[in-house]
Write a protein that holds these residues in place. Structure first.
Motif, short mmCIF file in Angstrom:
data_model
loop_
_atom_site.label_atom_id
_atom_site.label_comp_id
_atom_site.label_asym_id
_atom_site.label_seq_id
_atom_site.Cartn_x
_atom_site.Cartn_y
_atom_site.Cartn_z
N GLY A 636 5.80 57.13 35.50
CA GLY A 636 5.50 58.43 36.09
C GLY A 636 4.59 59.26 35.20
O GLY A 636 4.47 59.01 33.99
N GLU A 637 3.95 60.23 35.84
CA GLU A 637 3.07 61.17 35.12
C GLU A 637 3.75 62.53 35.07
O GLU A 637 4.19 63.04 36.10
CB GLU A 637 1.72 61.26 35.84
N GLU A 638 3.84 63.10 33.89
CA GLU A 638 4.48 64.40 33.71
C GLU A 638 3.45 65.39 33.17
O GLU A 638 2.58 65.04 32.37
CB GLU A 638 5.66 64.29 32.75
N ILE A 639 3.55 66.63 33.63
CA ILE A 639 2.68 67.71 33.15
C ILE A 639 3.54 68.62 32.26
O ILE A 639 4.37 69.39 32.75
CB ILE A 639 2.07 68.49 34.32
N VAL A 640 3.35 68.49 30.96
CA VAL A 640 4.12 69.25 29.97
C VAL A 640 3.43 70.59 29.77
O VAL A 640 2.23 70.65 29.50
CB VAL A 640 4.21 68.48 28.64
N GLN A 641 4.19 71.67 29.90
CA GLN A 641 3.60 73.00 29.94
C GLN A 641 4.04 73.86 28.76
O GLN A 641 5.22 73.85 28.38
CB GLN A 641 3.97 73.68 31.26
N LEU A 642 3.11 74.62 28.20
CA LEU A 642 3.36 75.52 27.08
C LEU A 642 3.10 76.96 27.51
O LEU A 642 2.02 77.28 28.02
CB LEU A 642 2.44 75.18 25.90
N TYR A 643 4.09 77.81 27.30
CA TYR A 643 3.97 79.23 27.60
C TYR A 643 4.28 80.04 26.35
O TYR A 643 5.05 79.60 25.47
CB TYR A 643 4.94 79.64 28.71
N ILE A 664 0.80 63.44 30.72
CA ILE A 664 1.11 62.18 30.05
C ILE A 664 1.68 61.20 31.07
O ILE A 664 2.34 61.59 32.03
CB ILE A 664 2.11 62.37 28.89
N THR A 665 1.41 59.92 30.85
CA THR A 665 1.99 58.86 31.67
C THR A 665 2.98 58.08 30.83
O THR A 665 2.67 57.67 29.70
CB THR A 665 0.89 57.91 32.19
N LEU A 666 4.17 57.90 31.37
CA LEU A 666 5.24 57.22 30.64
C LEU A 666 5.80 56.08 31.46
O LEU A 666 6.10 56.23 32.65
CB LEU A 666 6.38 58.21 30.31
N GLN A 667 5.97 54.94 30.81
CA GLN A 667 6.66 53.81 31.42
C GLN A 667 8.17 54.06 31.34
O GLN A 667 8.63 54.89 30.55
CB GLN A 667 6.30 52.51 30.69
N PRO A 668 8.97 53.37 32.14
CA PRO A 668 10.42 53.55 32.06
C PRO A 668 10.93 53.35 30.63
O PRO A 668 10.59 52.36 29.98
CB PRO A 668 10.97 52.48 33.01
N GLY A 669 11.68 54.31 30.14
CA GLY A 669 12.24 54.23 28.80
C GLY A 669 11.30 54.66 27.70
O GLY A 669 11.71 54.78 26.53
N GLU A 670 10.04 54.91 28.02
CA GLU A 670 9.06 55.26 26.99
C GLU A 670 9.19 56.73 26.60
O GLU A 670 9.48 57.59 27.43
CB GLU A 670 7.64 54.99 27.50
N THR A 671 8.94 57.01 25.32
CA THR A 671 8.96 58.37 24.78
C THR A 671 7.61 58.67 24.15
O THR A 671 7.04 57.82 23.45
CB THR A 671 10.07 58.53 23.73
N LYS A 672 7.11 59.86 24.40
CA LYS A 672 5.89 60.34 23.74
C LYS A 672 6.14 61.72 23.16
O LYS A 672 6.91 62.52 23.73
CB LYS A 672 4.71 60.40 24.72
N THR A 673 5.50 61.98 22.04
CA THR A 673 5.54 63.31 21.45
C THR A 673 4.28 64.06 21.87
O THR A 673 3.16 63.57 21.69
CB THR A 673 5.61 63.24 19.92
N VAL A 674 4.48 65.23 22.45
CA VAL A 674 3.36 66.07 22.89
C VAL A 674 3.27 67.25 21.94
O VAL A 674 4.27 67.90 21.63
CB VAL A 674 3.58 66.57 24.33
N THR A 675 2.07 67.53 21.45
CA THR A 675 1.88 68.65 20.52
C THR A 675 0.84 69.62 21.05
O THR A 675 -0.13 69.21 21.72
CB THR A 675 1.45 68.15 19.13
N PHE A 676 1.06 70.88 20.77
CA PHE A 676 0.12 71.94 21.13
C PHE A 676 -0.22 72.73 19.86
O PHE A 676 0.68 73.01 19.06
CB PHE A 676 0.72 72.89 22.16
#
Length: 719
Positions: A636-643, A664-676
């Motif tokens: 799935g694709e997730e839109i990580v938002q910063l306010y 970001i696009t994540l495979q099942p079980g995958e973890t990503k670190t998103v930084t702003f």
């Protein structure tokens, strides 16, 4: 041409020829137009002569390679100095290949695809002879009653600005003279057209200059910073003065402060509308005020052509104002290469090859799928290809899914939901019925729908607005689905089967009677030419929905305007409405569905929210980070938002402001670190003295999947 050559051309022009460059007329006025017909009446009403038409500088609605060439040919033979015409048109979300409406494109949060859609639209328009598109519309919108919300990308200044840049890049390319596959862009509507009182089109706009600068002007400025060649005036007033005659907007801000030296055009008839607005007694005064304000081209009214020469001869108008307007128009024609090639890209053969081509349809399909927003899903979607489905509703097999401002788009070229589903499953598993019309129903249609649905395992209801229920002059006081469709939902509910609803609409609507009755709800907006194929891709899981709302959905119309980046009050509602606090007695303060909201076929877990430090200085930065894990079973694709929120400003600050996002696009079980990265510059705003600066003190940082569901961190800005 060199600048001195343009100056020499200007010197050769008579006053009448100069004023003619300021006039824009529709195609039928021109010799060579196939539908010229009988224009004696309109010409007489406007006080125009054939000589006026021969001197005219631009064409409204000019398209079709052969016709554009015919008009340009005739014009060049008749125009004394051989000055070519500019062909302008409303290419809003596609030329012939229609993309989702801009509000839907906003929900994709995909700037690259937005840019690509503009590139495709520009290419189709250019081969058809168009030189300028009246897009992008970047008006900030907070009131879904206003029909033109469908043309905007939403309620957030930051995101609207990013889309403004993307659309301009797509339409214009890098060099308009060398690349005839692009067209000049015209950002609109300057300014604050999206804030009319009562959500009623053309209505009064009234706000402080600070609010204007902070929320409404940034997207226009972003478009101009990207090189947008033109600006269109708004129909509304700003601080009591209609935008088309507003020197503060056009001269002080646009020309002097921002340094814009491109062409300013009125919207249709807006110069003459200074009269009913009540700031001009007649067309003479309207012409004087508009030209002084800096409006270079008057669209489809006769104030300039019948009055400017006399105003100059009487000494009321400085001829320098006329000359600067004409020079800007000539300069744009030169940038487009029209003096060397007045037919610029118009090509009958390419027209047949390019328009509605498979590559263009592919982009339209991808963007339509990414623009859909999954609003509810109780383990109903995606569907299995062996599920027996009843497809019911006025949009079940309708190609009328293009939306307003689709101009050359044709419903018969659109893929319907029925056609899209039939590409996925054995047709014997699909039964179809209309059930009702958009705004009316009868017993026979309902009964047919019940018969069709009784043997199905699941019902898909295709519901929504007609395209004419949103767009220009299409404001609504009641933003619920028409009663006929609400009745259809109730009747289908009696069958005790799972119901998935697909919505076609141009605005956020009141979802009561819809979302509570549905087991799954997909907001498809008006998805364009490939809409049915894209929706089928989502319904059957070939595409995992990833769109998120860029405009809040209200609980009811009585709540609007409702938007995420609102101010707090001195009596906030902290304890579920107890006491004398800001509240409604019958509904929550918050929207039904917040800005940034959208579901997926998988689930995402946010963890380990962190800041790299708790103190920010002017010349430094800090980073905000979060880990996102796909906890579901499909990619799935997730839109990580910063306010960010300024906790205590010099003036009241919004409760949250979007400052960044990452897809970001994540495979099942995958973890990503998103930084702003957070810098002091992002914390600046307009103070009471209109100084654009930041405040020392505490700031809150919110990271999450939408503007409501966030985790909070904080830091201190030291100055």
């Amino acid at each position: 041409m060199q600048e001195n050559q343009l100056q020499d051309l200007l010197k050769k022009m008579t006053i009448d020829e100069k004023v003619g460059q300021l006039l824009q007329l529709a195609m039928p006025f021109f010799e060579g137009a196939s539908h010229r017909g009988h224009i004696t009446g309109p010409m007489n009403e406007m006080g125009l002569t054939e000589e006026d038409v021969r001197n005219t500088g631009s064409v409204l609605g000019g398209s079709g390679a052969r016709e554009v060439k015919n008009i340009q040919d005739a014009h060049l033979k008749n125009n004394r100095l051989g000055i070519p015409l500019l062909m302008m048109a409303d290419i809003i979300h596609g030329f012939k290949t229609i993309f989702p409406i801009p509000l839907a494109i906003g929900s994709s949060w995909d700037l690259d695809l937005a840019q690509k859609s503009a590139e495709v639209a520009a290419k189709e328009a250019a081969v058809s002879g168009v030189h300028v598109t009246f897009a992008p519309m970047v008006d900030l919108v907070r009131d879904p009653r206003w029909g033109r919300v469908m043309e905007s990308t939403g309620e957030d200044p930051y995101l609207n600005s990013e889309y403004a840049r993307a659309f301009v890049r797509g339409f214009q390319g890098k060099n308009l003279k060398e690349d005839v596959n692009h067209v000049a862009a015209c950002v609109k509507h300057f300014a604050a057209y999206g804030a009319p009182e009562g959500g009623r089109d053309y209505n009064t706009v009234n706000m402080s200059e600070r609010q204007l600068r902070e929320s409404y002007l940034p997207a226009y400025k972003a478009a101009l910073d990207e090189g947008c060649e033109m600006v269109m005036t708004a129909f509304n007033t700003v601080d009591g003065i209609p935008a088309t005659g507003n020197e503060f907007l056009m001269r002080d801000i646009l020309r002097d402060e921002w340094g814009f030296d491109g062409v300013m055009i009125s919207d249709w008839g807006a110069v003459k509308e200074l009269i009913p607005h009540g700031v001009a007694e007649d067309t003479r005064e309207a012409a004087l005020k508009a030209l002084r304000a800096g409006v270079d081209i008057e669209m489809m009214t006769e104030c300039y052509i019948n009055n400017v020469k006399d105003l100059i001869e009487s000494g009321e108008l400085d001829v320098a104002l006329l000359d600067e307007a004409v020079l800007r128009i000539l300069t744009l024609k030169d940038k487009l290469g029209l003096f060397e090639n007045p037919y610029r890209g118009a090509d009958e053969q390419l027209e047949q090859e390019v328009i509605l081509s498979e590559p263009h349809r592919k982009v339209a399909r991808e963007l339509a799928a990414k623009s859909c927003v999954l609003l509810k899903n109780e383990q109903v979607l995606p569907l299995s290809t062996d599920t027996k489905v009843a497809l019911i509703g006025p949009f079940a097999n309708s190609g009328n899914i293009l939306g307003a401002w689709s101009w050359h788009g044709q419903p018969e070229d659109a893929v319907t939901i029925q056609q899209g589903i039939e590409q996925k499953i054995d047709p014997s598993l699909l039964s179809v019925a209309k059930g009702c019309d958009i705004e009316a129903y009868n017993g026979e249609d309902i009964q047919e729908a019940l018969e069709v649905a009784k043997d199905a395992e699941l019902i898909v209801l295709a519901l929504g607005e007609s395209p004419g229920m949103s767009g220009e002059a299409a404001s609504l006081a009641d933003i619920r689905l028409p009663e006929a469709q609400l009745t259809l939902i109730k009747e289908m509910k009696k069958l005790n089967k799972k119901i998935a609803i697909v919505l076609f609409n141009g605005r956020p609507i009141d979802l009561h009677g819809v979302i509570d009755e549905a087991d799954a709800l997909l907001e498809a907006w008006f998805p364009g030419t490939e809409g049915g194929a894209a929706i089928a891709d989502i319904l059957y899981g070939d595409v995992n929905p990833s769109g998120k709302l860029t405009m809040s959905f209200p609980h009811s119309v009585g709540q609007v305007p409702v938007y995420y980046n609102h101010f707090n009050t001195g009596r906030p509602n902290l304890n579920n409405g107890e006491g004398y606090v800001t509240k409604y007695l019958d509904i929550p303060n918050e929207p039904l569905l917040p800005f940034g909201y959208g579901l997926s076929y998988t689930t995402f877990e946010y963890s380990n929210h962190a800041l790299s430090g708790d103190v920010l200085t002017v010349n430094d930065s800090i980073t905000a980070s979060v880990q996102v894990t796909n906890t579901g079973e499909v990619a799935g694709e997730e839109i990580v938002q910063l306010y960010i929120r300024d906790v205590a400003g010099e003036v009241v600050r919004p409760m949250k402001e979007l400052k960044g996002y990452e897809k970001i696009t994540l495979q099942p079980g995958e973890t990503k670190t998103v930084t702003f990265t957070i810098t002091e510059e992002q914390l600046r705003y307009y103070h009471s003295n209109l100084e654009f600066t930041s405040d020392a003190g505490r700031f809150e940082v919110f990271i999450g999947t939408n503007s409501r569901d966030v985790e909070t961190l904080s830091f201190v800005l030291k100055k």
